[in-house]
Design a protein around this motif. Structure first.
Motif, short mmCIF file in Angstrom:
data_model
loop_
_atom_site.label_atom_id
_atom_site.label_comp_id
_atom_site.label_asym_id
_atom_site.label_seq_id
_atom_site.Cartn_x
_atom_site.Cartn_y
_atom_site.Cartn_z
N MET A 1 0.82 -1.21 0.00
CA MET A 1 0.00 0.00 0.00
C MET A 1 0.85 1.27 0.00
SD MET A 1 -0.92 2.54 2.41
CE MET A 1 -0.83 1.78 4.02
N HIS A 2 2.01 1.22 0.64
CA HIS A 2 2.86 2.41 0.72
C HIS A 2 3.54 2.72 -0.61
CE1 HIS A 2 2.26 1.48 4.98
NE2 HIS A 2 2.53 2.75 5.21
N GLN A 3 3.55 1.76 -1.54
CA GLN A 3 4.08 1.99 -2.88
C GLN A 3 5.47 2.61 -2.83
OE1 GLN A 3 0.85 3.86 -5.35
NE2 GLN A 3 -0.31 3.65 -3.45
N ASN A 4 6.31 2.05 -1.97
CA ASN A 4 7.63 2.62 -1.73
C ASN A 4 8.59 1.49 -1.39
OD1 ASN A 4 9.90 3.95 -0.72
ND2 ASN A 4 8.70 5.60 0.18
N THR A 5 9.58 1.26 -2.25
CA THR A 5 10.52 0.17 -2.00
C THR A 5 11.34 0.41 -0.73
OG1 THR A 5 12.12 1.26 -3.46
CG2 THR A 5 10.72 -0.44 -4.43
N GLU A 6 11.57 1.70 -0.41
CA GLU A 6 12.33 2.02 0.79
C GLU A 6 11.62 1.56 2.05
OE1 GLU A 6 14.19 5.94 3.10
OE2 GLU A 6 12.73 6.16 1.48
N GLN A 7 10.30 1.60 2.04
CA GLN A 7 9.52 1.32 3.25
C GLN A 7 8.92 -0.09 3.27
OE1 GLN A 7 6.64 4.61 3.18
NE2 GLN A 7 7.68 5.48 4.94
N PHE A 8 9.04 -0.86 2.19
CA PHE A 8 8.28 -2.11 2.11
C PHE A 8 8.61 -3.07 3.24
CE2 PHE A 8 7.82 -6.53 0.69
CZ PHE A 8 6.45 -6.55 0.49
N VAL B 1 -1.30 -5.74 -7.08
CA VAL B 1 0.12 -5.96 -6.80
C VAL B 1 0.98 -5.33 -7.90
CG1 VAL B 1 1.93 -7.69 -6.56
CG2 VAL B 1 -0.26 -8.02 -5.41
N ILE B 2 0.62 -5.56 -9.16
CA ILE B 2 1.40 -5.03 -10.28
C ILE B 2 1.41 -3.50 -10.25
CG2 ILE B 2 1.47 -4.80 -12.80
CD1 ILE B 2 0.44 -7.68 -12.97
N LEU B 3 0.24 -2.89 -10.06
CA LEU B 3 0.16 -1.44 -10.05
C LEU B 3 0.97 -0.84 -8.89
CD1 LEU B 3 -3.61 -0.85 -10.91
CD2 LEU B 3 -1.62 -0.53 -12.40
N ALA B 4 0.89 -1.48 -7.71
CA ALA B 4 1.64 -0.98 -6.55
C ALA B 4 3.14 -1.10 -6.78
CB ALA B 4 1.22 -1.74 -5.30
N VAL B 5 3.58 -2.21 -7.38
CA VAL B 5 5.00 -2.41 -7.66
C VAL B 5 5.48 -1.41 -8.71
CG1 VAL B 5 6.70 -4.01 -8.62
CG2 VAL B 5 5.02 -4.83 -6.96
N VAL B 6 4.68 -1.22 -9.76
CA VAL B 6 5.05 -0.24 -10.80
C VAL B 6 5.18 1.16 -10.20
CG1 VAL B 6 4.20 0.93 -12.87
CG2 VAL B 6 4.08 -1.56 -12.72
#
Length: 338
Positions: free
Chosen positions: A188-195, A316-321
């Protein structure tokens, strides 16, 4: 492919949650645009008035991102088929211990997350170049930040992810519910730094919701965790480097110590309850269900495979993109500084 009645029910639940998460993304995009317009409009006002108006509107818009999907889920799911949200105004006896332990564990996860992300990419310096860093130059701005950063996210995010997502996965097992809701919470945070950090926080908050059967300890823990980040930011800005760093260190050690003591007490109480139950027997006493207990039993392989339904895969795809797009933007900012 043929499905058992239990598998069909599970798949239907996950489908509904997947559509709910897509609604979340849609509302998120709309609200992001509205916030951008709000920022432009409030910049035209006197500073104090503009700050107050912006932050009040921001709180309501942010909460709408999570509350609208909750109402959407309640709209598409008949009352008899959706799980209740445990919103009773009560705090279990062990709530304080769970909260202290959860805050300490979440803080440790945040520290580990920062160390790991810094090994691959310097998010901090690039983000500071883009937004200029946090600024709390006056007391009223600090108060406003408490509402936008701690109060609104604590209630709205817990309502959706623990109240709706975890609650409706719970009949299929505690593990499925906690892991599934934590995974979606991280995305949900759409942020690799915070995942990593947010997924661990989701696991901790999910476990707390299952154990306490109340959303309020989760809300309070979420609030305290975010509030601490505001305190650290304020200390860093308003105190000299050496004194500020020392004070932050003292606060962090105190929080960690309280969390460690609370975790030990919870473990000891759990063992004592089990020992008392074994000695006294279970006649006319409620027995806690096994951690793997599920009202609707399915093999874990089927639960995992059926979790990724088409709407859930799209989310999942949209959040990862979105997360990767943010990484790409930060990389460009690092190569071509403004």
């Amino acid at each position: 492919m043929t499905y058992t009645p239990e598998e069909k029910q599970y798949k239907k639940t996950v489908n509904r949650l997947g559509f709910t998460m897509l609604i979340f993304l849609g509302v998120f995009m709309i609200v992001s645009g509205a916030i951008a317009v709000l920022m432009i409009l409030t910049d035209l006002m006197p500073q104090v008035v503009g700050d107050v108006v912006y932050n009040i509107c921001y709180c309501f818009l942010y909460m709408a991102i999570f509350v609208v999907p909750v109402f959407f889920f309640r709209l598409i799911v008949p009352k008899g088929e959706r799980a209740p949200i445990y919103t009773a105004c009560r705090m279990p006896r062990d709530a304080a211990l769970y909260i202290f332990a959860a805050i300490a564990l979440t803080g440790a996860a945040a520290y580990l997350n920062a160390v790991l992300t810094d090994l691959f990419f310097d998010y901090g310096s690039v983000t500071e170049e883009i937004v200029g860093g946090a600024s709390l130059t006056s007391n009223y701005q600090l108060v406003l930040m408490v509402f936008t950063t701690a109060v609104a996210p604590a209630f709205a995010e817990e309502l959706l992810f623990r109240g709706v997502v975890l609650g409706n996965l719970l009949p299929y097992g505690r593990t499925t519910a906690v892991l599934g809701s934590a995974f979606l919470f991280g995305l949900m945070h759409q942020n690799t730094e915070q995942f990593l950090y947010t997924m661990v926080a989701g696991l901790i908050l999910g476990y707390m919701y299952v154990q306490t059967r109340s959303i309020w300890p989760c809300v309070l823990t979420h609030f305290c965790n975010n509030f601490l980040s505001i305190i650290y930011t304020a200390i860093s800005e308003r105190m000299p480097n050496a004194r500020g760093t020392a004070l932050i260190y003292v606060v962090e050690v105190t929080v960690l110590a309280l969390g460690l003591v609370s975790a030990i007490l919870l473990i000891r109480r759990g063992r004592n309850r089990k020992r008392e139950l074994c000695l006294a027997g279970c006649f006319e006493r409620d027995v806690e269900p096994d951690p793997e207990y599920a009202e609707i039993a399915l093999p874990w392989q089927r639960r995992l495979r059926l979790f990724f339904t088409p709407p859930m895969i799209v989310f999942v795809i949209l959040a990862v993109v979105e997360a990767l797009a943010m990484v790409g933007m930060l990389s460009l900012m690092e190569m071509f500084p403004i």
